[in-house]
Design a protein around this motif. Sequence first.
Motif, PDB file in Angstrom:
ATOM      1  N   ARG A 117      -1.191  72.857  17.910  1.00 48.45           N
ATOM      2  CA  ARG A 117       0.076  72.393  18.488  1.00 48.45           C
ATOM      3  C   ARG A 117       0.424  73.210  19.732  1.00 48.45           C
ATOM      4  O   ARG A 117       0.872  72.675  20.754  1.00 48.45           O
ATOM      5  CB  ARG A 117       1.197  72.505  17.443  1.00 48.45           C
ATOM      6  CG  ARG A 117       2.490  71.872  17.891  1.00 48.45           C
ATOM      7  CD  ARG A 117       3.668  72.342  17.066  1.00 48.45           C
ATOM      8  NE  ARG A 117       4.846  71.563  17.323  1.00 48.45           N
ATOM      9  CZ  ARG A 117       5.588  71.682  18.421  1.00 48.45           C
ATOM     10  NH1 ARG A 117       5.246  72.535  19.364  1.00 48.45           N
ATOM     11  NH2 ARG A 117       6.659  70.928  18.588  1.00 48.45           N
ATOM     12  N   ARG A 118       0.236  74.512  19.658  1.00 49.59           N
ATOM     13  CA  ARG A 118       0.560  75.366  20.801  1.00 49.59           C
ATOM     14  C   ARG A 118      -0.292  75.004  22.013  1.00 49.59           C
ATOM     15  O   ARG A 118       0.214  74.927  23.142  1.00 49.59           O
ATOM     16  CB  ARG A 118       0.332  76.832  20.428  1.00 49.59           C
ATOM     17  CG  ARG A 118       0.587  77.811  21.569  1.00 49.59           C
ATOM     18  CD  ARG A 118       0.407  79.243  21.121  1.00 49.59           C
ATOM     19  NE  ARG A 118      -0.926  79.454  20.573  1.00 49.59           N
ATOM     20  CZ  ARG A 118      -1.341  80.568  19.972  1.00 49.59           C
ATOM     21  NH1 ARG A 118      -0.513  81.583  19.821  1.00 49.59           N
ATOM     22  NH2 ARG A 118      -2.566  80.669  19.513  1.00 49.59           N
ATOM     23  N   ASP A 119      -1.588  74.713  21.781  1.00 48.46           N
ATOM     24  CA  ASP A 119      -2.465  74.364  22.897  1.00 48.46           C
ATOM     25  C   ASP A 119      -2.044  73.046  23.531  1.00 48.46           C
ATOM     26  O   ASP A 119      -2.015  72.914  24.762  1.00 48.46           O
ATOM     27  CB  ASP A 119      -3.918  74.295  22.424  1.00 48.46           C
ATOM     28  CG  ASP A 119      -4.879  74.091  23.578  1.00 48.46           C
ATOM     29  OD1 ASP A 119      -4.832  74.894  24.512  1.00 48.46           O
ATOM     30  OD2 ASP A 119      -5.634  73.116  23.560  1.00 48.46           O
ATOM     31  N   ILE A 120      -1.695  72.061  22.685  1.00 43.94           N
ATOM     32  CA  ILE A 120      -1.248  70.766  23.229  1.00 43.94           C
ATOM     33  C   ILE A 120       0.063  70.944  23.988  1.00 43.94           C
ATOM     34  O   ILE A 120       0.250  70.389  25.081  1.00 43.94           O
ATOM     35  CB  ILE A 120      -1.106  69.730  22.092  1.00 43.94           C
ATOM     36  CG1 ILE A 120      -2.475  69.413  21.495  1.00 43.94           C
ATOM     37  CG2 ILE A 120      -0.423  68.464  22.607  1.00 43.94           C
ATOM     38  CD1 ILE A 120      -2.409  68.603  20.207  1.00 43.94           C
ATOM     39  N   SER A 121       0.977  71.725  23.404  1.00 42.86           N
ATOM     40  CA  SER A 121       2.257  71.957  24.069  1.00 42.86           C
ATOM     41  C   SER A 121       2.046  72.596  25.438  1.00 42.86           C
ATOM     42  O   SER A 121       2.673  72.191  26.436  1.00 42.86           O
ATOM     43  CB  SER A 121       3.137  72.854  23.186  1.00 42.86           C
ATOM     44  OG  SER A 121       4.360  73.141  23.826  1.00 42.86           O
ATOM     45  N   THR A 142       1.972  72.273  31.360  1.00 47.23           N
ATOM     46  CA  THR A 142       1.221  72.409  32.613  1.00 47.23           C
ATOM     47  C   THR A 142       1.203  71.103  33.393  1.00 47.23           C
ATOM     48  O   THR A 142       1.389  71.081  34.617  1.00 47.23           O
ATOM     49  CB  THR A 142      -0.217  72.880  32.319  1.00 47.23           C
ATOM     50  OG1 THR A 142      -0.156  74.153  31.672  1.00 47.23           O
ATOM     51  CG2 THR A 142      -1.037  73.000  33.584  1.00 47.23           C
ATOM     52  N   LEU A 143       1.007  69.977  32.672  1.00 51.05           N
ATOM     53  CA  LEU A 143       1.022  68.676  33.344  1.00 51.05           C
ATOM     54  C   LEU A 143       2.377  68.430  33.998  1.00 51.05           C
ATOM     55  O   LEU A 143       2.457  67.983  35.152  1.00 51.05           O
ATOM     56  CB  LEU A 143       0.716  67.557  32.330  1.00 51.05           C
ATOM     57  CG  LEU A 143      -0.743  67.437  31.875  1.00 51.05           C
ATOM     58  CD1 LEU A 143      -0.846  66.467  30.701  1.00 51.05           C
ATOM     59  CD2 LEU A 143      -1.624  66.960  33.028  1.00 51.05           C
ATOM     60  N   ARG A 144       3.450  68.738  33.259  1.00 50.00           N
ATOM     61  CA  ARG A 144       4.789  68.434  33.791  1.00 50.00           C
ATOM     62  C   ARG A 144       5.130  69.333  34.982  1.00 50.00           C
ATOM     63  O   ARG A 144       5.645  68.859  35.994  1.00 50.00           O
ATOM     64  CB  ARG A 144       5.843  68.532  32.685  1.00 50.00           C
ATOM     65  CG  ARG A 144       7.165  67.923  33.114  1.00 50.00           C
ATOM     66  CD  ARG A 144       8.131  67.654  31.976  1.00 50.00           C
ATOM     67  NE  ARG A 144       8.278  68.759  31.093  1.00 50.00           N
ATOM     68  CZ  ARG A 144       7.977  68.731  29.792  1.00 50.00           C
ATOM     69  NH1 ARG A 144       7.537  67.631  29.233  1.00 50.00           N
ATOM     70  NH2 ARG A 144       8.135  69.796  29.051  1.00 50.00           N
ATOM     71  N   THR A 145       4.864  70.628  34.853  1.00 49.42           N
ATOM     72  CA  THR A 145       5.187  71.510  35.981  1.00 49.42           C
ATOM     73  C   THR A 145       4.284  71.179  37.186  1.00 49.42           C
ATOM     74  O   THR A 145       4.716  71.298  38.328  1.00 49.42           O
ATOM     75  CB  THR A 145       5.052  72.997  35.596  1.00 49.42           C
ATOM     76  OG1 THR A 145       3.742  73.232  35.069  1.00 49.42           O
ATOM     77  CG2 THR A 145       6.091  73.396  34.567  1.00 49.42           C
ATOM     78  N   GLY A 146       3.059  70.717  36.912  1.00 55.04           N
ATOM     79  CA  GLY A 146       2.187  70.309  38.006  1.00 55.04           C
ATOM     80  C   GLY A 146       2.708  69.111  38.773  1.00 55.04           C
ATOM     81  O   GLY A 146       2.365  68.891  39.938  1.00 55.04           O
ATOM     82  N   GLU A 147       3.562  68.304  38.084  1.00 53.25           N
ATOM     83  CA  GLU A 147       4.204  67.157  38.753  1.00 53.25           C
ATOM     84  C   GLU A 147       5.569  67.534  39.319  1.00 53.25           C
ATOM     85  O   GLU A 147       6.356  66.666  39.702  1.00 53.25           O
ATOM     86  CB  GLU A 147       4.374  66.010  37.747  1.00 53.25           C
ATOM     87  CG  GLU A 147       3.061  65.440  37.239  1.00 53.25           C
ATOM     88  CD  GLU A 147       3.246  64.512  36.020  1.00 53.25           C
ATOM     89  OE1 GLU A 147       4.376  64.459  35.480  1.00 53.25           O
ATOM     90  OE2 GLU A 147       2.265  63.875  35.634  1.00 53.25           O
ATOM     91  N   GLY A 148       5.877  68.839  39.281  1.00 55.96           N
ATOM     92  CA  GLY A 148       7.160  69.285  39.814  1.00 55.96           C
ATOM     93  C   GLY A 148       8.311  69.223  38.825  1.00 55.96           C
ATOM     94  O   GLY A 148       9.470  69.450  39.191  1.00 55.96           O
ATOM     95  N   GLY A 149       8.005  68.922  37.563  1.00 56.40           N
ATOM     96  CA  GLY A 149       9.065  68.830  36.544  1.00 56.40           C
ATOM     97  C   GLY A 149       9.342  70.172  35.888  1.00 56.40           C
ATOM     98  O   GLY A 149       8.655  71.169  36.171  1.00 56.40           O
ATOM     99  N   PRO A 150      10.330  70.187  34.996  1.00 54.72           N
ATOM    100  CA  PRO A 150      10.657  71.434  34.301  1.00 54.72           C
ATOM    101  C   PRO A 150       9.642  71.728  33.194  1.00 54.72           C
ATOM    102  O   PRO A 150       9.046  70.815  32.613  1.00 54.72           O
ATOM    103  CB  PRO A 150      12.032  71.140  33.700  1.00 54.72           C
ATOM    104  CG  PRO A 150      12.026  69.660  33.477  1.00 54.72           C
ATOM    105  CD  PRO A 150      11.186  69.072  34.586  1.00 54.72           C
ATOM    106  N   ARG A 151       9.450  72.991  32.923  1.00 50.72           N
ATOM    107  CA  ARG A 151       8.533  73.358  31.835  1.00 50.72           C
ATOM    108  C   ARG A 151       9.123  72.971  30.482  1.00 50.72           C
ATOM    109  O   ARG A 151       8.421  72.510  29.587  1.00 50.72           O
ATOM    110  CB  ARG A 151       8.266  74.874  31.882  1.00 50.72           C
ATOM    111  CG  ARG A 151       7.168  75.347  30.959  1.00 50.72           C
ATOM    112  CD  ARG A 151       6.880  76.823  31.167  1.00 50.72           C
ATOM    113  NE  ARG A 151       7.997  77.672  30.813  1.00 50.72           N
ATOM    114  CZ  ARG A 151       8.294  78.064  29.573  1.00 50.72           C
ATOM    115  NH1 ARG A 151       7.543  77.658  28.562  1.00 50.72           N
ATOM    116  NH2 ARG A 151       9.320  78.857  29.332  1.00 50.72           N
ATOM    117  N   VAL A 152      10.460  73.144  30.353  1.00 55.09           N
ATOM    118  CA  VAL A 152      11.144  72.929  29.073  1.00 55.09           C
ATOM    119  C   VAL A 152      12.011  71.681  29.165  1.00 55.09           C
ATOM    120  O   VAL A 152      12.624  71.422  30.195  1.00 55.09           O
ATOM    121  CB  VAL A 152      12.020  74.163  28.743  1.00 55.09           C
ATOM    122  CG1 VAL A 152      12.893  73.908  27.519  1.00 55.09           C
ATOM    123  CG2 VAL A 152      11.137  75.388  28.538  1.00 55.09           C
TER     124      VAL A 152
END
Length: 100
Positions: free
Chosen positions: A45-49, A54-64
């Motif tokens: 679960r931690r690895d998927i999370s 990483t995908l979201r921050t790579g698109e400029g989104g928030p980590r959380v």
Amino acid sequence: MDAGLDSSLAPAPATPAAPTIASIDEGRRLIDDIDVQLRALVAVRRDISRQIQTLRTGEGGPRVQHGRENEIIAAWADDLGPRGVEIALAVLTLCRGSLT
Ligand SMILES: C=C(O[C@@H]1C=C(C(=O)O)C=C[C@H]1O)C(=O)O
């Protein structure tokens, strides 16, 4: 087919019945086996999370995303009550790291 969780990670029945044990030793072996599986699943679960973050921050989104986390906490609360909330918070902290 989705991104490849193998069948050993297939969804468990909603509430699997506990076996009736014949001894403390047998019960402890079962608990130890369950704990090994729980730790392995949390690690996956931690690895998927982390990948999602990483995908979201790579698109400029928030980590959380607090809305998503609240849904997760509510699901744990529904199944396990207040102690479930504590577990959910611990799992979230372990998987997405610190909020600060
Ligand atoms: C994994 C995600 O990113 C973060 C981590 C979460 C988690 O570990 O469950 C939930 C929400 C986000 O704060 C997600 O948005 O699904």
